[in-house]
Design a protein around this motif. Sequence first.
Motif, PDB file in Angstrom:
ATOM      1  N   TRP A  78      38.261 -13.015  41.350  1.00 39.11           N
ATOM      2  CA  TRP A  78      37.527 -13.192  40.095  1.00 39.11           C
ATOM      3  C   TRP A  78      36.546 -12.066  39.818  1.00 39.11           C
ATOM      4  O   TRP A  78      36.274 -11.717  38.664  1.00 39.11           O
ATOM      5  N   GLN A  79      36.019 -11.434  40.870  1.00 42.89           N
ATOM      6  CA  GLN A  79      34.982 -10.417  40.712  1.00 42.89           C
ATOM      7  C   GLN A  79      35.537  -9.024  40.430  1.00 42.89           C
ATOM      8  O   GLN A  79      34.765  -8.091  40.187  1.00 42.89           O
ATOM      9  N   MET A  80      36.865  -8.848  40.449  1.00 46.48           N
ATOM     10  CA  MET A  80      37.439  -7.509  40.323  1.00 46.48           C
ATOM     11  C   MET A  80      37.126  -6.856  38.981  1.00 46.48           C
ATOM     12  O   MET A  80      37.045  -5.636  38.886  1.00 46.48           O
ATOM     13  N   ALA A  81      36.935  -7.656  37.940  1.00 50.48           N
ATOM     14  CA  ALA A  81      36.673  -7.099  36.611  1.00 50.48           C
ATOM     15  C   ALA A  81      35.355  -6.328  36.569  1.00 50.48           C
ATOM     16  O   ALA A  81      35.185  -5.415  35.749  1.00 50.48           O
ATOM     17  N   PHE A  82      34.420  -6.689  37.436  1.00 46.61           N
ATOM     18  CA  PHE A  82      33.131  -5.987  37.451  1.00 46.61           C
ATOM     19  C   PHE A  82      32.780  -5.470  38.843  1.00 46.61           C
ATOM     20  O   PHE A  82      31.623  -5.139  39.112  1.00 46.61           O
ATOM     21  N   ARG A  83      33.774  -5.343  39.726  1.00 49.81           N
ATOM     22  CA  ARG A  83      33.494  -4.949  41.110  1.00 49.81           C
ATOM     23  C   ARG A  83      32.795  -3.593  41.206  1.00 49.81           C
ATOM     24  O   ARG A  83      32.004  -3.358  42.122  1.00 49.81           O
ATOM     25  N   ARG A  84      33.066  -2.703  40.270  1.00 48.48           N
ATOM     26  CA  ARG A  84      32.442  -1.380  40.333  1.00 48.48           C
ATOM     27  C   ARG A  84      30.924  -1.443  40.152  1.00 48.48           C
ATOM     28  O   ARG A  84      30.218  -0.484  40.493  1.00 48.48           O
ATOM     29  N   THR A 249      35.440  -8.268  31.528  1.00 45.26           N
ATOM     30  CA  THR A 249      34.428  -9.201  32.021  1.00 45.26           C
ATOM     31  C   THR A 249      33.970 -10.074  30.856  1.00 45.26           C
ATOM     32  O   THR A 249      33.641  -9.559  29.783  1.00 45.26           O
ATOM     33  N   ASN A 250      33.949 -11.375  31.049  1.00 45.82           N
ATOM     34  CA  ASN A 250      33.582 -12.281  29.960  1.00 45.82           C
ATOM     35  C   ASN A 250      32.587 -13.325  30.441  1.00 45.82           C
ATOM     36  O   ASN A 250      32.062 -13.229  31.557  1.00 45.82           O
ATOM     37  N   GLU A 251      32.345 -14.326  29.619  1.00 46.13           N
ATOM     38  CA  GLU A 251      31.336 -15.329  29.956  1.00 46.13           C
ATOM     39  C   GLU A 251      31.735 -16.167  31.171  1.00 46.13           C
ATOM     40  O   GLU A 251      30.873 -16.777  31.808  1.00 46.13           O
ATOM     41  N   GLU A 252      33.022 -16.192  31.502  1.00 43.86           N
ATOM     42  CA  GLU A 252      33.451 -16.897  32.706  1.00 43.86           C
ATOM     43  C   GLU A 252      32.882 -16.217  33.953  1.00 43.86           C
ATOM     44  O   GLU A 252      32.429 -16.877  34.896  1.00 43.86           O
ATOM     45  N   HIS A 253      32.905 -14.891  33.965  1.00 45.07           N
ATOM     46  CA  HIS A 253      32.351 -14.146  35.095  1.00 45.07           C
ATOM     47  C   HIS A 253      30.830 -14.273  35.136  1.00 45.07           C
ATOM     48  O   HIS A 253      30.238 -14.414  36.208  1.00 45.07           O
ATOM     49  N   ILE A 254      30.205 -14.211  33.953  1.00 44.08           N
ATOM     50  CA  ILE A 254      28.750 -14.382  33.885  1.00 44.08           C
ATOM     51  C   ILE A 254      28.372 -15.773  34.386  1.00 44.08           C
ATOM     52  O   ILE A 254      27.379 -15.956  35.107  1.00 44.08           O
ATOM     53  N   LYS A 390      30.930   8.145  38.328  1.00 39.42           N
ATOM     54  CA  LYS A 390      31.802   8.857  39.273  1.00 39.42           C
ATOM     55  C   LYS A 390      33.207   8.273  39.371  1.00 39.42           C
ATOM     56  O   LYS A 390      34.105   8.909  39.917  1.00 39.42           O
ATOM     57  N   ALA A 391      33.420   7.051  38.894  1.00 39.70           N
ATOM     58  CA  ALA A 391      34.720   6.398  39.036  1.00 39.70           C
ATOM     59  C   ALA A 391      34.966   5.497  37.828  1.00 39.70           C
ATOM     60  O   ALA A 391      34.026   5.111  37.131  1.00 39.70           O
ATOM     61  N   PRO A 392      36.231   5.152  37.577  1.00 38.43           N
ATOM     62  CA  PRO A 392      36.526   4.223  36.471  1.00 38.43           C
ATOM     63  C   PRO A 392      35.799   2.897  36.670  1.00 38.43           C
ATOM     64  O   PRO A 392      35.608   2.443  37.795  1.00 38.43           O
ATOM     65  N   LEU A 393      35.420   2.274  35.559  1.00 36.53           N
ATOM     66  CA  LEU A 393      34.666   1.027  35.629  1.00 36.53           C
ATOM     67  C   LEU A 393      35.550  -0.174  35.957  1.00 36.53           C
ATOM     68  O   LEU A 393      35.036  -1.256  36.226  1.00 36.53           O
ATOM     69  N   ILE A 394      36.837   0.013  35.931  1.00 36.37           N
ATOM     70  CA  ILE A 394      37.763  -1.042  36.314  1.00 36.37           C
ATOM     71  C   ILE A 394      38.504  -0.591  37.571  1.00 36.37           C
ATOM     72  O   ILE A 394      38.897   0.574  37.683  1.00 36.37           O
ATOM     73  N   ALA A 395      38.639  -1.491  38.529  1.00 33.12           N
ATOM     74  CA  ALA A 395      39.353  -1.159  39.772  1.00 33.12           C
ATOM     75  C   ALA A 395      40.848  -1.139  39.482  1.00 33.12           C
ATOM     76  O   ALA A 395      41.573  -2.116  39.695  1.00 33.12           O
ATOM     77  N   LYS A 396      41.310  -0.017  38.984  1.00 31.20           N
ATOM     78  CA  LYS A 396      42.688   0.092  38.521  1.00 31.20           C
ATOM     79  C   LYS A 396      43.693  -0.095  39.664  1.00 31.20           C
ATOM     80  O   LYS A 396      43.459   0.361  40.777  1.00 31.20           O
ATOM     81  N   PRO A 399      45.662  -5.154  43.528  1.00 36.57           N
ATOM     82  CA  PRO A 399      46.565  -6.313  43.449  1.00 36.57           C
ATOM     83  C   PRO A 399      45.952  -7.560  42.825  1.00 36.57           C
ATOM     84  O   PRO A 399      46.683  -8.417  42.311  1.00 36.57           O
ATOM     85  N   PHE A 400      44.623  -7.691  42.852  1.00 35.62           N
ATOM     86  CA  PHE A 400      43.975  -8.908  42.352  1.00 35.62           C
ATOM     87  C   PHE A 400      43.407  -8.758  40.938  1.00 35.62           C
ATOM     88  O   PHE A 400      42.753  -9.675  40.444  1.00 35.62           O
ATOM     89  N   ILE A 401      43.625  -7.622  40.292  1.00 31.65           N
ATOM     90  CA  ILE A 401      42.964  -7.377  39.016  1.00 31.65           C
ATOM     91  C   ILE A 401      43.427  -8.371  37.938  1.00 31.65           C
ATOM     92  O   ILE A 401      42.638  -8.824  37.111  1.00 31.65           O
ATOM     93  N   LYS A 402      44.714  -8.747  37.953  1.00 30.01           N
ATOM     94  CA  LYS A 402      45.207  -9.698  36.955  1.00 30.01           C
ATOM     95  C   LYS A 402      44.508 -11.039  37.106  1.00 30.01           C
ATOM     96  O   LYS A 402      44.173 -11.698  36.120  1.00 30.01           O
ATOM     97  N   GLU A 403      44.299 -11.456  38.353  1.00 28.75           N
ATOM     98  CA  GLU A 403      43.615 -12.720  38.613  1.00 28.75           C
ATOM     99  C   GLU A 403      42.225 -12.735  37.987  1.00 28.75           C
ATOM    100  O   GLU A 403      41.770 -13.763  37.475  1.00 28.75           O
ATOM    101  N   SER A 404      41.537 -11.593  38.012  1.00 26.62           N
ATOM    102  CA  SER A 404      40.200 -11.505  37.443  1.00 26.62           C
ATOM    103  C   SER A 404      40.246 -11.541  35.915  1.00 26.62           C
ATOM    104  O   SER A 404      39.397 -12.148  35.258  1.00 26.62           O
TER     105      SER A 404
END
Length: 409
Positions: A78-84, A249-254, A390-396, A399-404
């Motif tokens: 769930w945290q992958m959307a904002f892991r960076r 990242t949406n209100e679900e993550h917040i 220094k890096a993309p804001l999404i962990a491109k 494997p778990f990015i879709k789940e997030s």
Amino acid sequence: MAIKEFFAIPARYRTWSMALMGVGILSVIIGFFLYGTDEHHHGARFWASLLQNSVFFLLVVNAAMFFICATTLAFGGWQMAFRRIPEAISVAVIPLGIITLIVLIALVVIDPHIFHWLHPHGDKILEGKSAFLNIGFYIIWTILAIGLWIVLGYKMRQLSRELDNNPLPDAESGRKYIFKNTVWASIFIVWFALTVMSTVPWLWLMSIDAHWYSTMYSWYTFASTFVSGMALITIFVVYMKNQGYLEYTNEEHIHDLGKFMFAFSIFWTYLWFSQYMLIWYANIPEETVYFKSRVTSKNHSGAYTGLFWFMFCINFLAPLLILMRRGSKRNYTTVTFMAILIIFGHWLDFYQMIFASLFPDHVTLNLFDFGVAAGFVGLIMYSVGNALTKAPLIAKNHPFIKESIIHHT
């Protein structure tokens, strides 16, 4: 939808971070001449503020890497959307770790009368703890603790960025990648447990009261800094959302970040109550002495009573009453306000943990302490902002990015 992959530091953000760092540097300089040259207290007032702020903010930013490693071991997605965001916060461990290392070593080399175990003078209790409380062990363990936090945190960030430009070719490669992440996260968690959850709070903070001890002290310190770390992650996530970044990242993550702030505020309170209740119930003089200046009335030398209960209200009652509702945890303004309040409340907690032991008869909190804190806040802003570029804001390609992305609570 066009995704904004890279963060561009706004001019206003950079100005604020530089200004706050300037306030911090100026406060340290002025504080040194006001307190650092005090021969009566040997500069204890000056060094105590540096100890409080450096240790508190270092443990807070280090909690971001603990969050990453804990969710990695839990196979959380769930945290992958904002892991960076927590990754960038963990970069601040490097400059804050160096500053804290300098401060902590100076406390035993310069000896501004912070740690009384440096001079046992025939004290049987202090001599009995000398195998642990000695300069050599203190310096070596401090260097190892901060050094491995930096090294292991760097390795976890490096693993995260491996996939940005190198997609996994097949499912087997994905399993191997997840396993490698799990191994390194496990190593960090073990070291974190051996330091933050045990020895480091004993050495750096509890040994100020070298005759007193609590078996819950390290967990209490961990709970305080972890909930503050989650609050810091929340602040940066909301800020980035308001700047038009973190589209996935949406209100679900917040909402889930709000759950963490609520849950660990309760966990901190549980430890606070357990430590206080057990000491109060046993009523053993060598244990109750810790709370004498903190909770008794002013007529009985309780100079920190008001501050102690004010801190308790901020750290427990406010999160309990405000974050209990589902809507509050999904409201950006509310969670941001609570995040700032939680960090401030636990900063006050660290203040009374240190200063009530060194100066039990009077509260010394003033603009100098807030100025030093402002400097550390500015340094965190500067470090995190630079790391985010220094890096993309999404962990491109993770494997778990879709789940997030499809995360729903």
